[in-house]
Scaffold this active site. Structure first.
Site, mmCIF file in Angstrom:
data_model
loop_
_atom_site.group_PDB
_atom_site.id
_atom_site.type_symbol
_atom_site.label_atom_id
_atom_site.label_comp_id
_atom_site.label_asym_id
_atom_site.label_seq_id
_atom_site.Cartn_x
_atom_site.Cartn_y
_atom_site.Cartn_z
ATOM 1 N N ALA A 40 88.572 -44.903 -55.993
ATOM 2 C CA ALA A 40 89.496 -45.501 -55.036
ATOM 3 C C ALA A 40 90.841 -45.794 -55.700
ATOM 4 C CB ALA A 40 88.892 -46.768 -54.440
ATOM 5 N N GLY A 41 90.809 -46.480 -56.838
ATOM 6 C CA GLY A 41 92.050 -46.887 -57.497
ATOM 7 C C GLY A 41 92.822 -45.706 -58.069
ATOM 8 N N HIS A 51 68.435 -49.737 -55.593
ATOM 9 C CA HIS A 51 68.181 -48.300 -55.587
ATOM 10 C C HIS A 51 66.736 -48.027 -55.999
ATOM 11 C CE1 HIS A 51 68.574 -44.054 -56.325
ATOM 12 N NE2 HIS A 51 69.817 -44.076 -55.914
ATOM 13 N N SER A 83 69.056 -39.983 -60.128
ATOM 14 C CA SER A 83 69.696 -39.670 -58.847
ATOM 15 C C SER A 83 68.729 -39.532 -57.681
ATOM 16 C CB SER A 83 70.475 -38.369 -58.986
ATOM 17 O OG SER A 83 70.853 -37.906 -57.710
ATOM 18 N N ARG A 142 67.485 -45.813 -48.924
ATOM 19 C CA ARG A 142 67.210 -46.518 -50.182
ATOM 20 C C ARG A 142 66.507 -47.860 -49.991
ATOM 21 N NH1 ARG A 142 72.878 -45.075 -53.313
ATOM 22 N NH2 ARG A 142 72.281 -42.922 -53.694
ATOM 23 N N HIS A 168 72.010 -51.620 -57.625
ATOM 24 C CA HIS A 168 72.825 -50.425 -57.809
ATOM 25 C C HIS A 168 74.224 -50.547 -57.200
ATOM 26 C CE1 HIS A 168 73.820 -46.269 -58.301
ATOM 27 N NE2 HIS A 168 73.830 -46.013 -57.018
ATOM 28 N N GLU A 228 84.330 -49.836 -53.409
ATOM 29 C CA GLU A 228 83.200 -50.763 -53.367
ATOM 30 C C GLU A 228 83.656 -52.216 -53.298
ATOM 31 O OE1 GLU A 228 80.362 -50.141 -56.550
ATOM 32 O OE2 GLU A 228 79.067 -51.765 -55.883
ATOM 33 N N ARG A 260 73.905 -48.904 -47.836
ATOM 34 C CA ARG A 260 74.709 -47.689 -47.974
ATOM 35 C C ARG A 260 73.797 -46.484 -48.145
ATOM 36 N NH1 ARG A 260 76.151 -44.687 -52.037
ATOM 37 N NH2 ARG A 260 75.693 -46.162 -53.714
#
Lengths: 640, 258
Positions: free
Chosen positions: A46-47, A268, A286, A333, A404, A428, A438
């Site tokens: 994002a940043g 998670h 993952s 999840r 997570h 986030e 999410r």
């Protein structure tokens, strides 16, 4: 309620809102953009994307990260992939379906308009990343490959082996470096934001500590963007990087930004189990592994000590396939995590302490061959073997849920602006798109949507429609903010007690995991709300921080972060206690269906809980933003 | 396990440093190398002493923050493994372990095991990107990329920027790092327009930063936690050579500010 929570959602039909908004937003003309300075804290997806894109537009950007390089932000560790409604597989995907899956996956606790925009922008993200040179996986024909992720029945996840976050971040980082070289972005690595500067009610800068020299200085701007990630490290053990912290958003909260849904935490389901007391962090395996791996525990308690290969097929309980036949191992999840906990609570967990379940690839290897599995997940299998010294091609992985991601974060409106004008929050760090849970491969999507496509436009609208006065370092509010940080830092250094920062952090994590983790109840949450203030008090009396503030002092950095976690943890419990329902990752044992699923209470809790700081020693104030569903019918979430 | 550590301690960039001995007792073989250091540091802090400073963050081998010379080997004895993923089962009870920071002219020591790797960022800033401003992209599937090329590009793109290649190289060269980025981008159709310009400016930046030249010792690929092949250096050299020989004069006019 004291805050006016106006989400500023554009009028008109859902599908046209973003387009209409883009037309209605005010623009800053190209020559004027360079007169504005924008601070971006954080250099992850994002940043990094926001800083690079704002600079491309012509703004003066100052970007900050606590690591030694912007390329190390924790987005880099995301493994599995990024969702986009491209429908390249012709399997029935669409913007509408991604939108619906995300709202449903979030257990109907997110804002329709934001999520719809996210689904719309998802297609542009993939285009953008490919043009930057992100080496996504491809088919032999040269076109992009996809895989499936939890909570979806279509294949819409784009990936770069098990390193998708790394590759996406490098794309943003390279764009950022390009802008640094051009002079549009000034980068401040090894710099930590320790407070927000608010002048006349508007965010006008930050107080920063240079980690190498210890210098504490104000950095001023016309607008501030926080893209500082989540607060999972409040649990001490999580899949977050060691440095991930809540300090930036917590300081903003204490300056007046509302904190939304702090109790929404994602646990998670597939992480490597805890090995011992020395454990410093947890490693994710993952979710993509659930495409080919089958989750099971022995049917009988007597079999948990046996080697997995000695448990015959008919004695295994593939509990996700049994309980959720239509989504099976690809259940979302929160559901998969709770099911694992249930199996272990039932005494059927495997491995040390009985806190583990098997993730078994034997069938997939038989079907596809070891080479194909290696191609898909090779680096994950290697990572697993390095950590556990077990070969997952031969014996099933052992996995267990771990903290997570945090869906909660600073409250933002449709423009991603917080309740403090001029303070925008992306990725986030905000609360906006994932509701109470999410879906996999959606964090990368949201981070990049915010950074590349939303913030660069909405910041322009804010600047074009706001008259800002000159603010200098001698301004009284600026000086007060700096003095406050200096006071706090010397107070920490002056305690010179007996216990280490890590001891306090571990203890807080234990409380949070026990009482505000995968399952919560009123009694436990009340207990945690007694324990946390006690621990906080002990911390400020007995913590030991060697050295001074005028040098690289990693213990001091950690202490400041833990001090903030010790406050945030209590707010999380307060929020979890007030939300008398179960939804997504927030599971209150008092509120469940007869077969143990989360039981929502839409009549009373279909709102965003936005907590407002009440002042030192006073209780925070609860503000509510009602969630209005005009396009989706609320229903009991079912993956059966 | 009980171990003896010899750790490089240096209070600041200009201060003198030296090896100091510490005992690491009751070490579990399941600990990571950094968790072992955590335990040593906890004991130092309890005594009011400064803990050993080292960079670390993700602790899953992907952020590239950590890195130290362990018994003279960058990231220690396990091949293809970053320090944070190295586990104590790679050592034996009674071992002495010497721990030092990356040693390279271009990586000045900041404190103890922490070095300044800003030079690597500046090499990327010199040209390690594809200029694709936000919003300018066409549909992602409009240019097919042969799978082999995408895979080879990904192999090179796996670099985590830790600097082990530099620390391992007798010349202190950053060629594996730079070659990896030049290969990652140069193998993709999207990377072609800037391909030769990129090679010229990134190689020039390596020299400016004080990295040594590459004489193909091959130590870098042995130390690389992502096992990036030295082939990327050959590719860099080819692109650089071709660019140096055929470098067209850059003319202005005709649009664009590149």
């Amino acid at each position: 309620m004291t805050l006016q929570l106006d989400a500023r959602i554009p009028a008109g039909p859902l599908a046209g809102k973003w387009d209409r908004h883009r037309f209605e937003m005010k623009l800053v003309n190209p020559a004027n953009k360079r007169k504005y300075t924008v601070i971006v804290v954080g250099s992850g997806l994002a940043g990094g994307a926001a800083a690079a894109s704002l600079s491309e537009l012509g703004y003066n950007v100052r970007c900050y990260c606590y690591q030694d390089s912007p390329r190390r932000a924790h987005s880099i560790a995301a493994q599995g992939g990024i969702n986009a409604a491209k429908n390249y597989q012709n399997d029935g995907d669409s913007i509408q379906r991604l939108f619906y899956d995300t709202i449903k996956g979030g257990d109907f606790r997110s804002r329709e308009a934001n999520v719809y925009r996210l689904a719309q922008i998802s297609v542009n993200i993939i285009d953008q990343c490919v043009s930057q040179g992100v080496p996504f996986a491809r088919e032999y024909g040269g076109l992009l490959a996809n895989r499936s992720f939890g909570g979806a029945q279509v294949s819409r996840t784009f990936y770069a082996r098990g390193q998708t976050g790394q590759q996406l971040l490098l794309g943003a980082y390279q764009a950022l470096e390009k802008e640094i070289a051009k002079g549009g972005v000034t980068m401040f690595p090894r710099a930590e934001m320790l407070d927000l500067i608010v002048v006349n009610g508007r965010a006008r800068g930050i107080v920063v500590r240079d980690e190498l020299t210890g210098k504490i200085e104000p950095h001023l701007a016309d607008a501030v963007v926080l893209a500082t990630g989540g607060y999972g490290n409040v649990f001490y053990l999580s899949t977050n990087a060691k440095g991930c912290n809540a300090t930036a958003i917590w300081r903003a909260y204490k300056r007046g930004a509302a904190f939304a849904n702090p109790c929404y935490t994602q646990i998670h389901p597939t992480c490597i189990p805890v090995a011992g007391e020395h454990q410093s962090k947890l490693t994710l395996m993952s979710e993509s592994l659930r495409n080919d791996g089958r989750v099971w525990v022995p049917k009988r308690k007597e079999d948990v000590g046996k080697s997995p290969t000695d448990v015959p097929e008919q004695d295994r309980d593939y509990y996700l396939e049994r309980k959720y036949p239509s989504f099976g191992n690809l259940s979302p999840r929160d559901i998969a995590s709770r099911a694992a906990k249930e199996a272990c609570d039932d005494g059927r967990g495997v491995g040390p302490g009985g806190r583990g379940v098997y993730l078994d690839f034997a069938d997939a290897i038989k079907r596809l061959g070891e080479d194909k599995i290696r191609e898909r997940y090779g680096n994950l299998f290697e990572m697993y073997e390095r950590i556990t010294a077990e070969n997952p091609y031969k014996v099933p992985m052992r996995i267990y849920p771990a903290v997570h991601y945090t869906m909660g974060g600073l409250w933002v409106d449709y423009n991603l602006m917080s309740t403090i004008p001029g303070l925008h929050v992306a990725g986030e760090a905000n609360f906006s798109d994932h509701g109470a849970n999410r879906l996999g491969a959606s964090a990368l999507m949201q981070g990049l949507a915010d950074g590349y496509f939303v913030i660069p436009l909405t910041i322009g609208d804010y600047l074009a429609s706001t008259k800002l006065e000159q603010v200098g370092a001698d301004n009284a509010e600026v000086r007060a903010a700096v003095a406050e940080v200096e006071r706090r830092t010397s107070r920490l250094l002056g305690i010179k007690g007996k216990r280490t920062v890590a001891q306090f952090h571990r203890e807080l994590g234990r409380i949070m995991w026990e009482y505000c983790g995968m399952a919560r109840d009123a009694a436990g949450l009340r207990k945690a709300m007694e324990l946390i203030p006690q621990l906080r008090e002990e911390f400020w009396r007995d913590v030991m921080i060697p050295g001074s503030g005028a040098e690289l002092n990693q213990t001091l950095e950690h202490a400041g972060r833990v001090a903030d976690f010790l406050e945030l943890g209590e707010l999380m419990c307060r929020d979890a206690l007030h939300r008398e329902e179960s939804c997504g990752g927030h599971f209150r044992t008092e509120h469940q269906t007869p077969d143990g699923e989360a039981l929502r209470d839409d009549e009373h809790f279909a709102y965003v809980a936005a907590w407002e700081y009440g002042g030192e020693g006073r209780e925070p104030v609860l503000n509510k933003e009602p969630l209005v569903y005009e396009n989706i019918k609320l229903s009991q979430r079912s993956y059966k | 396990m009980n171990l003896t550590l010899q750790v490089w301690r240096q209070p600041g960039p200009t201060a003198e440093g030296g090896l100091k001995e510490y005992k690491a007792t009751d070490v579990s073989p399941d600990m990571s190398f950094l968790e072992m250091l955590d335990v040593v540091n906890e004991r130092l802090i309890e005594k009011g002493e400064m803990p050993i400073a080292f960079d670390h963050d993700c602790r899953e081998g992907i952020c590239g923050s950590c890195g130290m010379m362990i018994n003279g080997v960058a990231h220690g004895p396990s091949r293809g493994t970053a320090t944070c993923q190295l586990h104590m089962r790679s050592f034996r009870d009674g071992d002495t372990i010497v721990i030092e920071p990356w040693r390279a002219r271009a990586f000045p020591v900041i404190k103890d095991l922490v070095v300044n790797r800003g030079a690597l960022d500046r090499i990327i800033a010199a040209g390690g990107y594809i200029t694709a401003p936000t919003g300018s992209a066409q549909d992602a599937n409009s240019i097919p990329v042969p799978k082999q090329d995408a895979d080879a590009s990904m192999d090179a793109a796996a670099c985590i920027g830790c600097g082990a290649c530099v620390a391992a190289c007798p010349n202190g060269s950053a060629s594996l790092f730079t070659g990896a980025k030049i290969s990652h981008l140069g193998l993709l159709p999207q990377g072609q327009p800037e391909r030769y310009r990129r090679a010229l400016s990134m190689v020039a930046q390596m020299d400016i930063e004080g990295f040594g030249g590459c004489t193909l010792f091959g130590e870098c690929q042995a130390a690389c936690p992502k096992e990036i092949s030295i082939d990327v250096i050959s590719r860099m050299n080819r692109d650089f050579l071709r660019a140096a020989v055929t470098k067209p004069a850059e003319r202005s006019g005709g649009g664009g500010d590149g």
